[in-house]
Structure formats: structure tokens, C-alpha cells
Design a protein around this motif. Structure first.
Motif, PDB file in Angstrom:
ATOM      1  N   TYR A  58       0.844  -1.200   0.000  1.00 12.75           N
ATOM      2  CA  TYR A  58       0.000   0.000   0.000  1.00 12.75           C
ATOM      3  C   TYR A  58       0.878   1.249   0.000  1.00 12.75           C
ATOM      4  O   TYR A  58       0.650   2.180  -0.781  1.00 12.75           O
ATOM      5  CB  TYR A  58      -0.926   0.009   1.219  1.00 12.75           C
ATOM      6  CG  TYR A  58      -1.704   1.288   1.344  1.00 12.75           C
ATOM      7  CD1 TYR A  58      -2.837   1.506   0.568  1.00 12.75           C
ATOM      8  CD2 TYR A  58      -1.298   2.298   2.202  1.00 12.75           C
ATOM      9  CE1 TYR A  58      -3.545   2.699   0.648  1.00 12.75           C
ATOM     10  CE2 TYR A  58      -2.000   3.493   2.303  1.00 12.75           C
ATOM     11  CZ  TYR A  58      -3.115   3.686   1.520  1.00 12.75           C
ATOM     12  OH  TYR A  58      -3.814   4.870   1.606  1.00 12.75           O
ATOM     13  N   GLY A  61       2.572   1.981  -3.316  1.00 19.58           N
ATOM     14  CA  GLY A  61       1.682   2.217  -4.451  1.00 19.58           C
ATOM     15  C   GLY A  61       1.476   1.040  -5.367  1.00 19.58           C
ATOM     16  O   GLY A  61       1.045   1.214  -6.508  1.00 19.58           O
ATOM     17  N   TYR A  68      -4.580   4.594  -6.865  1.00 14.87           N
ATOM     18  CA  TYR A  68      -3.636   5.619  -6.429  1.00 14.87           C
ATOM     19  C   TYR A  68      -3.715   6.835  -7.339  1.00 14.87           C
ATOM     20  O   TYR A  68      -4.058   6.722  -8.507  1.00 14.87           O
ATOM     21  CB  TYR A  68      -2.209   5.057  -6.453  1.00 14.87           C
ATOM     22  CG  TYR A  68      -2.015   3.902  -5.496  1.00 14.87           C
ATOM     23  CD1 TYR A  68      -1.735   4.130  -4.160  1.00 14.87           C
ATOM     24  CD2 TYR A  68      -2.129   2.593  -5.927  1.00 14.87           C
ATOM     25  CE1 TYR A  68      -1.558   3.085  -3.274  1.00 14.87           C
ATOM     26  CE2 TYR A  68      -1.963   1.531  -5.049  1.00 14.87           C
ATOM     27  CZ  TYR A  68      -1.677   1.789  -3.723  1.00 14.87           C
ATOM     28  OH  TYR A  68      -1.512   0.749  -2.852  1.00 14.87           O
ATOM     29  N   LEU A  76       3.747   9.501  -6.335  1.00 16.50           N
ATOM     30  CA  LEU A  76       2.563   9.047  -5.610  1.00 16.50           C
ATOM     31  C   LEU A  76       2.082  10.133  -4.658  1.00 16.50           C
ATOM     32  O   LEU A  76       2.855  10.666  -3.861  1.00 16.50           O
ATOM     33  CB  LEU A  76       2.897   7.771  -4.831  1.00 16.50           C
ATOM     34  CG  LEU A  76       1.797   7.129  -4.015  1.00 16.50           C
ATOM     35  CD1 LEU A  76       0.676   6.639  -4.927  1.00 16.50           C
ATOM     36  CD2 LEU A  76       2.367   5.967  -3.205  1.00 16.50           C
TER      37      LEU A  76
END
Length: 89
Positions: A58, A61, A68, A76
Motif C-alpha cells: 500500500y 503504491g 492511487y 505518488l
């Protein structure tokens, strides 16, 4: 920092929002729905290694369970940091 155990290992993990500095692992893992062991001060799960993988993917990403958002440079957005320790029971 939140603790989990699976009868083999104890995991202490924190997930911190990079923008706000707020820890959110309790919400991420929905600990209110997990059995709690007062003696260990930890929540019971099937596999702590799975939780580690889930949190780390997580944060970087790559977890396919989430969508995302990225900025125009491909960075990100809404990132987080994960830190953890594991000890044998």
C-alpha cells in the motif's frame, strides 16, 4: 503503533501519513473487528506476514486493492511510511 499476533509471531506496526504525520494503522486494518488479547496487548490475525506485505505494498503504491493518484511528475500522492518489528512468540 499497533500490535498483531498469529500464534507464531508478534508484529508491531505503524503507518504514518507523509503529509500530516498522523498514524492510521488502526483504521487501515480495522482493528475494532479483530479479537484482542489483553495479555499480549495485540490483535489476533491469521498471518502477520500478510499484514506486513499488505501495508508495504500500500505504501509503495503497488497494492492492487487500491487506486492511487499521482502528480504530473509521476510521484505518488497521499503517500505514507510504514515501520514495523516482528518478534517470535
Amino acid at each position: 503503533m499497533t500490535k498483531f499476533y498469529d500464534d507464531k509471531k508478534i508484529l508491531s506496526i505503524s503507518m504514518t501519513d507523509d503529509r500530516t504525520g498522523i498514524d492510521f494503522e488502526n483504521e487501515f486494518f480495522e482493528i475494532g473487528q479483530l479479537p484482542y488479547n489483553m495479555e499480549l496487548d495485540a490483535n489476533k490475525v491469521d498471518d502477520v506476514d500478510y499484514l506486513i506485505d499488505y501495508a508495504v505494498t500500500y505504501a509503495n503504491g503497488t497494492n492492487t486493492d487500491f487506486e492511487y493518484q499521482y502528480d504530473e511528475d509521476g510521484n505518488l500522492l497521499d503517500g505514507c511510511s510504514v515501520s514495523y518489528t516482528v518478534e517470535d512468540m
